[in-house]
Structures are given as C-alpha cells and as structure tokens.
Design a protein around this motif. Structure first.
Motif: not given
Lengths: 322, 322
Positions: A179-180, A165, A182-187
């Motif tokens: 994309g999923e 992230g 990336i969202w998971h890591w960012e979060n």
C-alpha cells in the motif's frame, strides 16, 4: 457560476500586481535589471494528461508542477504565469473552486503569482495551458545545448516512479506492491516535485540540463541532439526508489521492466551534464538534493544505454504525442 | 509528419534567437533596459472561434492578429510569442504547413518571432493558443484603468463589419449585400487588422484603452468597471463602413440591426478614453489612422448608450463564453 464570476471570485484573488486585478487583457511586468527571462509553456488535456473527472486542485497542481519543473531545469526562479482555460459545457463551479485552490497551494509553496490569461468554452475535453515566466541572473540560464565530451551525466531524485503511478491511475494491476508503494507511485505521478532547490547548483555547475518528461532515454536523446554530442547511460546506475527497486526485483523479465522505467516519462527529475562532478556532489549535499551519476557525454551522437553485461537498444525511447 | 518533424521542419525556421532553435523547452529573453513587458494570451478552438476545416494559414493569422490587437491596445510593440497547439488525431501535414505559412506572414508583417511553446495531441477539436510578449517604454503601458470623468471616448476604424462577416462564415443569408460588401465583411472577420500603428498615439494621449473583442457595448462595460467610471456611448456617432451603412439602411428594424453591430464583437478596433481629444485627432491625422469620438466618460458606473431620441438598453451587451 459564469465566466466573469469565475474570474472575479476564484482567479482574481490569485493575481499579483502584474495581473492588474485580471481586469485588463494583458499583464505588465518589469524585469529586474541584470536578470534574463525564461519562458515556458505546457498544455494538459483531460483524458490525455490527467484522468476524466480529476479533482480541479490536482489538475491545477500538476499543470503548474510540470511547468515549474521546466523552469527548475533552466536554473530559473518562477515569477508569474498566464493561464488559458478551455472549459467544456456545463462548467462546474465546484471544479473551478478546486482548481483555484490548487493554483493557490502552488503559488504559496513556490512564491509566484497569476498574471493573466484567457478563459473560453470548448465542445471538447477540458484543456488547461500555462505559460510560466521565470528569471535568472543575466547569462546564467542552463540550456539543453552546452554538454561537452568528457562531461559527467547526472540525474536528480529517482526514475520510474511516475510510470508505475500512471499504471495505478489507469487502474492497471501492479503485482507485488505494498500500500505504501502504491501511495508513493501515485504521488510521483500526480504531484511531481519541481526540483527548484537545484537551480543554484545547476547554474553554477551544469553545462546542459532538461527535465525528464518524455522518459529518461528519450530526454537524453534531446540533450544529445541539442548539444551535438553522444550520451552514454549506465542503466544499472539509474537511481530507483525502494518501492520501485522491490517491484523490479519481483519482475520476471528484469530487462523489459527496467526498460519501461527508463522510457516511461513523467519523472520531472532533472538530467544534466557537468564538467565539475565533484562540485555537483558537494553542492547537492549542502542543498540536501539527491543526485546520482548515471553516465557520461561522449563524442558522436545519440544515446547509448548499457548495463554491466550488454548494450541496450530502445525501439521506443519515450513518449511521443503523435 | 510526426510531432518532432512538424516542429523541426515547419516551426523551427520561424524561431528567433530567443527560441533557441526550438530545441529547448524554454525561451530566453533579455528585456531592453527602460522597457516594461506586456504579456497577453488568447486561445482559439475549431468550431468555436473558427470554422471546422479552416485553412491552417487563416487560423494562424487570426490567432496572432487577435493577440497583436491586445498588444496594440496597450501601446506595446510585439517582440515574440509562445504557441500551444493541441492537434486532433490524424494530424495533417498540409494543415501544419499552411499554419506555419500564416505564422510567417504575420511575423514578417509585424516584426516579431516565435520563441517556443508546446505541441500535444487531443481527442477534442483543434485548439491553438498563443502567448504574446510585447514591450513599452517604462511606465507607458495603457491599461483599462485610468479613464476619468470628463474624458472623451474614441474608437479606431469601423464597428460591426466582423459580426456580418461571421454571418457569412456561418452561411447565414445577408440581404441587400453586394459582392464587394461580402468580401469586406469576410475580411474583417477573418483578418482583423491589429491597430499597432495607433500605439504611439495611445501611449501619448489615452487614459485607458482596450481592444473590442466581445462587442463595443460589452467592452465599454469592461472599461467602466476597471476604471470605476460611467461610460456614455452615442450610438449615432459610432463609425460604420460604407458597406455596413448601406446594409443598415436596408434593415426594417434599424434599432435591432444597429444593436447587433454594437454588441457583435470581433471588431478588434481600439476603444479608448482621453483627456486630450485635440491631441488624439492631430496624432491620428499624422499617423493616417481613422478615429471617431463616440462618447464620454462620466461619474458613476456602467454603460449608457443613447441615440439622438432615446436611451438604449442592452439585455446582452456582448459575447459571453459561458
């Protein structure tokens, strides 16, 4: 919006009775009989701990999440906090309102309140610091000291998501990521989940615990040092999320990539030792918490990381500030 | 000297048992039965609250003195503190050692200990923040709220020395000042004396109290607002040191000069209201504390400052951060 307006309009509505309406320069707290207090402090600086121009609400959330994670690792229930804000020139009321929203979201989610603090101006970057006060039943705080040879080593959740992230936050390219993912890591990086639901389990079963902020290997070293024991980590057993496992499978140098996950930090999961592994597993199941056994406590000192085939050495086991 | 060495070599020897050797990321404190906790936090930034290149020991002393002053105004006894240090690049071990010396001097003088905190690196100026924890007998904290019409208004010590000390720190020229006067003002600015010896008197007699950090008039305004009362200050009664009285006598515009003393801030004396002025005077005599009656609490709101001849208006009653 000036200092006093910001305090009156944005912060005062967040104050608990201990905060005396933020009209005083101190907070007043009466600890319940039979409870000990646990105090923890963390500071975050724009450009170091969060990106420049970061939305106020996200900054507030991260600040409190990181501090709540410290309390969770001690088995403590959050009660309140003091907030020190050093604000750069050209203070932006919009930022202030966003920041207060983030504080409120955390207070509502985890049940604690603002007690006071200090607001000042700085010629440097935005600097935010919180002192959290939590409580535990007397004598029940879980420290870093207390691990004994023969104890099992556990970790909550998954490791390595936040360092990926951080790559995204720094706009580094990540290969082979959906994309999923990336969202998971960012979060994971921006909104680490303080493992407060684990606190009862930790108080009942953990001999030592800490939250992973510097990196799994580095924080295992802190546990080793404070308890005066050796810590063995079986790197193949370290739990990874599906997104991170897929990422790892796509890396050419698996060992280097996995090392990065184990030393990257910002996980805010809890690393703990226990003499009652079966009790931990049963309690985690009841509470709906993921726990994974990743090693053991031994005689000696320092951290030994090993895979099924070899022993690993880490030149840089985790993040150092200076 | 790196982060962990600085903590281990300079800070860990200052830790009380509550600090768990600074090997943990939290402090553990059991409040004595029958005591309430009072918590206060203050942050200081290089170039704002103390000059660049300021000796570490002086910075540490000022940080703790300012926070101890808050506890004194509440009638509280200091117990411990958490320390947040944001250190610029090129951290200087010599600075660190000096800083630790200053902390130790304050701990030895006022009887409290280091419990924990956080150390981080900053691209900005050196920023130091302390959260102090004090205690009072249950129900005995003196707040800002509680002043009633008819109460007398008192102040400890003398006012205006620190603002002249700030002039010296900023290398502004001060007319008509002896070497002794300059030492006196510098000392008032760099080493404000927390009025902890007044705490018993305040708990017994004060209806409201606060320490003067922003300026006498501005802080009288805080008391007015928190208590929902009017505050009248008789400016001719405000106590001045001999050095400051001589300086004032040499100024052409006496009113402008006196205004500056009343709004300059950094006095760290205690402003308080009481329904028992005789009790205050007797207690102060016993304790060897200077107190001066400078006004009264009235119906209404806001601060009225008056001399024997007229009513004064302050456009800028004190220091505002932004």
């Amino acid at each position: 919006m000036g200092e006093f307006d910001f305090i009156a309009d944005c912060l005062a509505p967040l104050a608990g009775p201990q905060g005396l309406g933020l009209l005083d320069d101190a907070a007043l707290y009466t600890a319940a009989p039979g409870r000990d207090l646990v105090l923890t402090q963390d500071t975050m600086i724009e450009g170091v701990h969060f990106p420049k121009g970061h939305w106020g609400a996200d900054t507030a959330e991260k600040l409190l999440r990181v501090n709540l994670s410290d309390l969770a690792a001690k088995g403590a229930t959050p009660q309140g906090y003091l907030l020190s804000l050093s604000l750069p020139d050209g203070f932006d009321g919009k930022w202030g309102k966003g920041f207060a929203l983030g504080l409120k979201a955390m207070q509502d989610e985890f049940g604690f309140s603002l007690w006071g603090g200090d607001t000042t101006k700085t010629p440097g970057p935005l600097t935010v610091s919180a002192t959290l006060i939590g409580s535990v039943p007397s004598g029940k705080m879980v420290g870093r000291k207390g691990a004994s040879p023969g104890d099992a080593l556990f970790v909550t959740g998954t490791i390595g998501d936040a360092v990926l992230g951080l790559d995204i936050a720094l706009e580094r390219k990540i290969d082979a990521a959906s994309g999923e993912a990336i969202w998971h890591w960012e979060n994971a990086y921006y909104r680490p989940q303080p493992q407060l639901s684990a606190r009862r389990m930790l108080r009942d079963y953990a001999s030592a615990a800490l939250d992973i902020s510097d990196g799994l290997i580095s924080d295992a070293g802190h546990l080793s040092k404070a308890s005066g024991v050796g810590v063995t980590v079986n790197v193949d057993d370290v739990p990874l999320s599906t997104a991170t496992r897929l990422w790892l499978a796509a890396q050419k140098d698996r060992k280097a990539a996995l090392s990065r996950l184990l030393t990257g930090g910002d996980d805010y999961e809890i690393l703990f030792s226990t003499a009652y592994p079966q009790g931990v597993i049963a309690a985690a199941k009841t509470l709906g918490i993921e726990v994974t056994r990743i090693g053991e406590i031994t005689e000696g000192q320092g951290v030994t990381a090993r895979s099924r085939s070899d022993v690993w050495n880490f030149d840089r086991p985790g993040y150092r500030h200076f």
